[in-house]
Structures are given as structure tokens and as C-alpha cells.
Write an enzyme that holds these catalytic residues in place. Structure first.
Site, mmCIF file in Angstrom:
data_model
loop_
_atom_site.group_PDB
_atom_site.id
_atom_site.type_symbol
_atom_site.label_atom_id
_atom_site.label_comp_id
_atom_site.label_asym_id
_atom_site.label_seq_id
_atom_site.Cartn_x
_atom_site.Cartn_y
_atom_site.Cartn_z
ATOM 1 N N ARG A 73 -3.435 -0.703 5.304
ATOM 2 C CA ARG A 73 -4.000 -1.763 4.467
ATOM 3 C C ARG A 73 -3.057 -2.927 4.221
ATOM 4 N NH1 ARG A 73 -5.818 2.018 -0.394
ATOM 5 N NH2 ARG A 73 -4.000 3.156 0.416
ATOM 6 N N CYS A 122 0.855 -1.177 0.000
ATOM 7 C CA CYS A 122 0.000 0.000 0.000
ATOM 8 C C CYS A 122 0.895 1.232 0.000
ATOM 9 C CB CYS A 122 -0.992 -0.010 1.166
ATOM 10 S SG CYS A 122 -0.272 0.212 2.799
ATOM 11 N N ASP A 172 -3.380 -28.193 -13.556
ATOM 12 C CA ASP A 172 -1.914 -28.138 -13.645
ATOM 13 C C ASP A 172 -1.283 -28.209 -12.263
ATOM 14 O OD1 ASP A 172 -2.056 -27.964 -16.386
ATOM 15 O OD2 ASP A 172 -1.706 -25.803 -16.476
#
Length: 221
Positions: free
Chosen positions: A26, A20, A137
Site C-alpha cells: 500500500r 503501511c 492563506d
């Protein structure tokens, strides 16, 4: 001074980087939420770190962010902000910007990271609706190659760009910045962050544990 560390594509650890601006709200909230989730899932091969595009090294999290992290069941007391360098990005297998501006900064810093860089909510939007078939995969790799399986899952999500409908509003791919704002904005930031992070955890945990016969299947995330 440039920061770097040694990493090869065959590293036995899978590195997640959250980014961030200041690396005090955040990105550490996402870092600590994801780390706790991977720990609960028993994925000890996953390393989660964070950094900020304008971080002041050593700065701690504000009290509101710390309180939110504790509600997540994590301990924020040891977090110290760090400025984002090219080496952080070069060493990451998966990079989450908290907003589009952070993803742009990451790719500008290290263009080869474009395939593994997303905003957190963008990744969740792309991953929504994925099934065991999308993880074929990953399922083909040995169960003890956790890092390889998770890299395969990230590639599968990246391949959905251009196939999945874009966000109705581009801002919906961002987590709102609560810095220096009211408690209600921190709560909203958490409400945006947590479901997206849960989608990440569900997908990567499934990729780590899925077998060709369907063990570790996705649960609709």
C-alpha cells in the site's frame, strides 16, 4: 540505530511520507502514484517517500503490487522497503498512514506529527468540498513558496477535523491490505487508494498555483 536527517520548517522542499506495515504494497503504491501526479503537475519541490512499521529493509514489492503500480503509469522496479524511524516522520510535512493503525504508530513515534498525519482516505474525506476560500492563506503566500503553500493547505485540512462528518464506518478511512491475497483484493486496494490520492493531488496542486484572484481554483474535488 536511530535514523534522522536535517530539516527546518523553512525547508524549500515539501516532504510527503506514506506508511503501511511492510512497505511493499500500500505505501509504495501510494508513494509512486502521488509522485507521478506531482510530477505531472510540475511540482518539483515535492518529495514523496515511504516506509513501513514492520518493514524488512530492502524487500521488493510483490508482483501484484508492481503490476498495479505500472497500471498507475509509474515504475516500481527500484522500490526497496525500509523500516520506519522517527527521523522519517520528523522530516515530513505530510504523513499518510494507509490505515488507522499506521497513523497511530506514526504519532506514537513522533507525537508532534499529529497535526500533519492522516490516513490517506481520511485526508480525502476532510478535503472534500474545500473551496478557494479555504486556501486563502495559501494564496497569500508568494507563488514561488510552494512548500509554504502546501503546508498551509495541510493546516487547512487539519482544521476541518471535528467539523466534517466522520466516516460512516471507521474502516472507511483505511485502504484494505492486499498482501498475499487475491488479485481482486489488490484491485480493491487500488480502487480505494486512487480516488483519495487524486483528491490529495487536486488540493495540493490548487494550493500551489492559486492566486488571490482565483487562478488555480479547485475543481470540485
Amino acid at each position: 540505530m536511530a535514523f534522522s536527517f536535517d530539516r527546518t520548517p523553512t525547508s524549500s522542499r515539501f516532504r510527503v511520507l506514506t506508511v503501511c506495515t511492510g512497505n511493499i504494497c500500500r505505501s509504495p503504491m501510494a508513494e509512486q502514484y502521488l509522485r507521478a501526479g506531482f510530477d505531472r503537475a510540475g511540482l518539483s519541490d515535492v518529495l514523496v517517500e515511504s516506509a513501513g512499521t514492520m518493514a524488512q529493509d530492502g524487500q521488493g514489492m510483490p508482483a501484484q503490487a508492481e503490476a498495479l503500480v505500472r497500471r498507475f503509469g509509474a515504475d516500481p522496479s527500484d522500490h526497496r522497503a525500509r523500516y520506519l524511524f522517527e527521523g522519517h516522520v520528523a522530516g515530513a510535512d505530510l504523513v499518510f498512514g494507509m490505515a488507522r493503525e499506521h497513523r497511530r504508530a506514526v504519532v506514537s513515534l513522533f507525537p508532534r506529527a499529529s497535526r500533519v498525519s492522516f490516513t490517506l482516505r481520511e485526508f480525502a474525506r476532510l478535503a472534500a468540498g474545500m473551496t478557494d476560500v479555504d486556501l486563502a492563506d495559501a494564496a497569500a503566500l508568494p507563488l514561488d513558496d510552494v512548500a509554504g503553500r502546501l503546508r498551509s493547505a495541510v493546516s487547512a485540512v487539519a482544521a476541518r477535523r471535528g467539523l466534517v462528518e466522520p466516516a460512516a464506518d471507521p474502516i472507511d478511512d483505511d485502504v484494505i491490505d492486499p498482501y498475499r491475497l487475491a488479485d481482486s483484493v489488490f484491485d480493491e486496494s487500488g480502487r480505494q487508494l486512487v480516488p483519495a490520492a487524486d483528491t490529495v493531488l487536486n488540493l495540493l496542486t490548487a494550493a500551489a498555483k492559486i492566486t488571490k484572484t482565483g487562478g488555480g481554483a479547485l475543481d470540485g474535488s
